[in-house]
Design an enzyme around this catalytic site. Structure first.
Site, PDB file in Angstrom:
ATOM      1  N   GLU A 148       6.078  -8.667  -5.825  1.00  0.00           N
ATOM      2  CA  GLU A 148       5.218  -7.997  -6.806  1.00  0.00           C
ATOM      3  C   GLU A 148       5.172  -6.496  -6.537  1.00  0.00           C
ATOM      4  O   GLU A 148       5.192  -5.683  -7.466  1.00  0.00           O
ATOM      5  CB  GLU A 148       3.805  -8.587  -6.760  1.00  0.00           C
ATOM      6  CG  GLU A 148       2.833  -7.893  -7.706  1.00  0.00           C
ATOM      7  CD  GLU A 148       1.383  -8.101  -7.319  1.00  0.00           C
ATOM      8  OE1 GLU A 148       0.593  -7.114  -7.375  1.00  0.00           O
ATOM      9  OE2 GLU A 148       1.013  -9.238  -6.979  1.00  0.00           O
TER      10      GLU A 148
ATOM     11  N   GLU B 144      -3.601  -3.679   2.291  1.00  0.00           N
ATOM     12  CA  GLU B 144      -4.264  -4.456   1.242  1.00  0.00           C
ATOM     13  C   GLU B 144      -4.941  -5.696   1.826  1.00  0.00           C
ATOM     14  O   GLU B 144      -6.084  -6.028   1.479  1.00  0.00           O
ATOM     15  CB  GLU B 144      -3.244  -4.854   0.178  1.00  0.00           C
ATOM     16  CG  GLU B 144      -3.841  -5.651  -0.980  1.00  0.00           C
ATOM     17  CD  GLU B 144      -2.790  -6.087  -1.984  1.00  0.00           C
ATOM     18  OE1 GLU B 144      -3.176  -6.746  -2.977  1.00  0.00           O
ATOM     19  OE2 GLU B 144      -1.599  -5.782  -1.795  1.00  0.00           O
TER      20      GLU B 144
END
Length: 438
Positions: free
Chosen positions: A71, A148
Site C-alpha cells: 500500500e 505508523e
C-alpha cells in the site's frame, strides 16, 4: 431485485437503475478485469478505486506485513513516474489520492474533478501494474511503517481492538494486525514483498469502481489502455478470479482474558466474541441489534453507563464481518478503578437484551437511525465507489439503496432477540488496556 454479479460470461455487461436517477453499469473486460460505475447526475467530481482481492489474511509465512507494505510502496514510483510525479499529478488538479489495506482486500483510490478522471485512472493503473518496489525506497518506507505502527501502539483504543481480534480469532490469519508487527516489518525482505505483489496483482483479481460524474464506456477504454501500457496481458475470454469461499470458521472454544499494561489515565475495555460473516443474511438484524444496544446516545449502553452513572465518556457496540467469521463486541473507556463495574454492566445489558428483547420503540428508533445513516452516507461519491467494490468482491450482488432500506426495515423484535441470545451464548473474551499490574 438485487443485481447479481456473476463471474462467468453471463455477467459481462450489466446495467441497473438506482435511486435519484443514478445508473450502475458493470463490464468484465479482457483479462477478467471488472469495472463497475455509478453515474450520478449533476456531480462534477468522481471517485475511482482500484481494488485487489488480497488482504493481510492472505500473507504466507515470511510475507507477513507485505500487503500493507505494498500500500505504501505503490506510491513510491513506477517505471514511468517518480513518487513526486504521482504526488504532483493529484495536487496539480486539487484532487486527493490514498489507499486502504484490509484483512481481505486492498484499495487504491482518488477523488478528482470529472475532467481529471482519465489522469487518475492512468496514474493508479500505472501504480498497480508497474510499481518498481525500489530497494532503497523500500528501506525508507520500512522506517515510515514502523513509525505508523508505533503511533498506533501509542493509541490504547487501537491496541484494545487489535488485541480483541487476536483474542477471539487466536492464531488464525484474521487475528493478525493488518499492518503487521514491528518484528514482521523489520524482517520481511524485498523479495517477499515483490513475490506477494506479482502473485496477487493480476487482471483477474482487479476490480475498478467509480462513482460520480463518470462515463462508463469511456472509463472502460481508459482502464484497458492504462493496463496494457503497464504491460498486463489482457487475454480475451479470461474470467475474473473467484470470490472467497464462504464457510464458517471454527474458532477457539472458550473465551479468554487479555490484559495489556499501558501507563494511561484511562482503561480501554472490550467484552465480546464471534459475530457474523460478511454475507450472513442476518447482518441487517445485527445492525439493528448493535444500534439498540450501543449505537447512539439513546442506546442502552450509552444511557446506562454514561448518562445514568457517569462511568465512561465513550461507550459503544461494534461488529465486523469476514468471509468465514466475524466479531461482535462492546467497548468502553473508563477509570481503571471502575473496570469491573463497567464490564459487569456491559455484560448485563447484553444479557438483558438477549433475555427480554427490545421494545417496539427501540426497534423503530434503531431502524430510523440506520436508515438515515445509510442515506446520508451515500450522498458521497466515495461511499458509492466503496459500495460497488464491496458488492463485487464480497457479496456477489448489489443492493439498491431502496433494497438496503427495506432489508433494515423488515427486521423484527423477535429476530433481534434471537440473534442477541445466539451471540450471547457464545464464549466471551475480555480485553483490557490500561495501567494494570506492576
Amino acid at each position: 431485485m438485487p443485481l447479481d454479479l456473476p463471474l462467468d460470461a453471463s455477467g459481462t455487461e450489466l446495467t441497473a437503475g438506482q435511486d435519484g436517477g443514478a445508473i450502475v453499469r458493470r463490464s468484465v473486460l479482457p483479462g477478467g478485469v471488472r469495472v463497475l460505475t455509478e453515474s450520478m447526475p449533476g456531480l462534477r467530481s468522481a471517485t475511482v478505486g482500484a481494488w485487489v482481492g488480497v488482504g493481510s489474511r492472505d500473507e504466507r509465512d515470511g510475507h507477513h506485513g507485505a500487503t500493507h507494505f505494498l500500500e505504501h510502496l505503490l506510491f513510491k514510483g513506477t517505471a514511468r513516474r517518480s513518487a513526486m510525479d504521482i504526488a504532483e499529478a493529484f495536487d496539480a488538479v486539487g484532487g486527493e489520492a490514498n489507499a486502504a489495506t484490509g484483512k481481505e482486500h486492498t484499495c487504491y483510490y482518488a477523488r478528482v474533478l470529472d475532467a481529471d478522471l482519465p489522469m487518475a485512472v492512468d496514474v493508479i493503473a500505472d501504480m498497480v501494474t508497474s510499481a518498481r518496489l525500489d530497494a532503497e525506497e523500500l528501506e525508507t518506507e520500512r522506517g515510515v511503517i514502523l513509525e505508523e505502527l508505533a503511533m498506533n501502539d501509542d493509541d490504547p483504543s487501537d491496541v484494545v481492538h487489535e488485541q480483541f481480534a487476536a483474542a477471539v480469532l487466536g492464531a488464525h490469519a484474521l487475528g493478525r494486525p493488518i499492518g503487521g508487527t514491528p518484528g514482521t516489518i523489520r524482517a520481511v525482505p524485498r523479495d517477499a514483498v515483490w513475490d506477494h505483489y506479482r502473485e496477487h496483482y493480476t487482471p483477474g483479481t482487479l476490480v475498478v469502481t467509480a462513482a460520480g460524474g463518470v462515463d462508463h464506456d469511456a472509463l472502460c477504454g481508459q482502464v484497458v489502455g492504462a493496463l496494457e501500457a503497464g504491460g498486463w496481458d489482457l487475454r480475451a475470454g479470461a474470467l475474473p478470479a473467484g470470490r472467497r469461499p464462504v464457510a464458517v470458521l471454527d474458532v477457539a472454544d472458550s473465551g479468554t482474558e487479555v490484559v495489556v499494561r499501558r501507563p494511561t489515565e484511562q482503561a480501554n475495555v472490550i467484552l465480546g466474541g464471534v459475530g457474523l460473516t460478511s454475507t450472513d443474511e442476518r447482518r441487517f438484524t445485527l445492525s439493528v441489534l448493535s444500534a439498540a444496544l450501543g449505537g447512539g446516545m439513546s442506546s442502552r449502553l450509552f444511557q446506562e453507563i454514561r448518562e445514568k452513572r457517569g462511568l465512561a465518556y465513550s461507550v459503544y457496540s461494534f461488529s465486523s464481518g469476514h468471509a468465514d467469521t466475524g466479531l461482535f463486541g462492546l467497548y468502553a473507556g473508563c477509570a481503571p478503578g471502575k473496570v469491573d463495574e463497567v464490564l459487569a454492566l456491559l455484560g448485563d445489558e447484553w444479557d438483558r437484551l438477549a433475555a427480554d428483547g427490545i421494545t417496539g420503540a427501540e426497534l423503530d428508533r434503531s431502524i430510523g437511525q440506520l436508515s438515515g445513516g445509510l442515506v446520508l452516507g451515500l450522498e458521497d461519491s466515495g461511499a458509492r465507489m466503496s459500495r460497488l467494490g464491496t458488492s463485487e468482491l464480497v457479496h456477489g450482488q448489489l443492493l439498491s439503496q431502496d433494497e438496503s432500506l427495506e432489508a433494515i426495515r423488515s427486521v423484527t423484535v423477535a429476530e433481534v432477540q434471537a440473534l442477541a441470545a445466539e451471540l450471547g451464548a457464545l464464549p466471551r473474551s475480555v480485553v483490557m488496556v490500561g495501567p494494570f499490574g506492576g
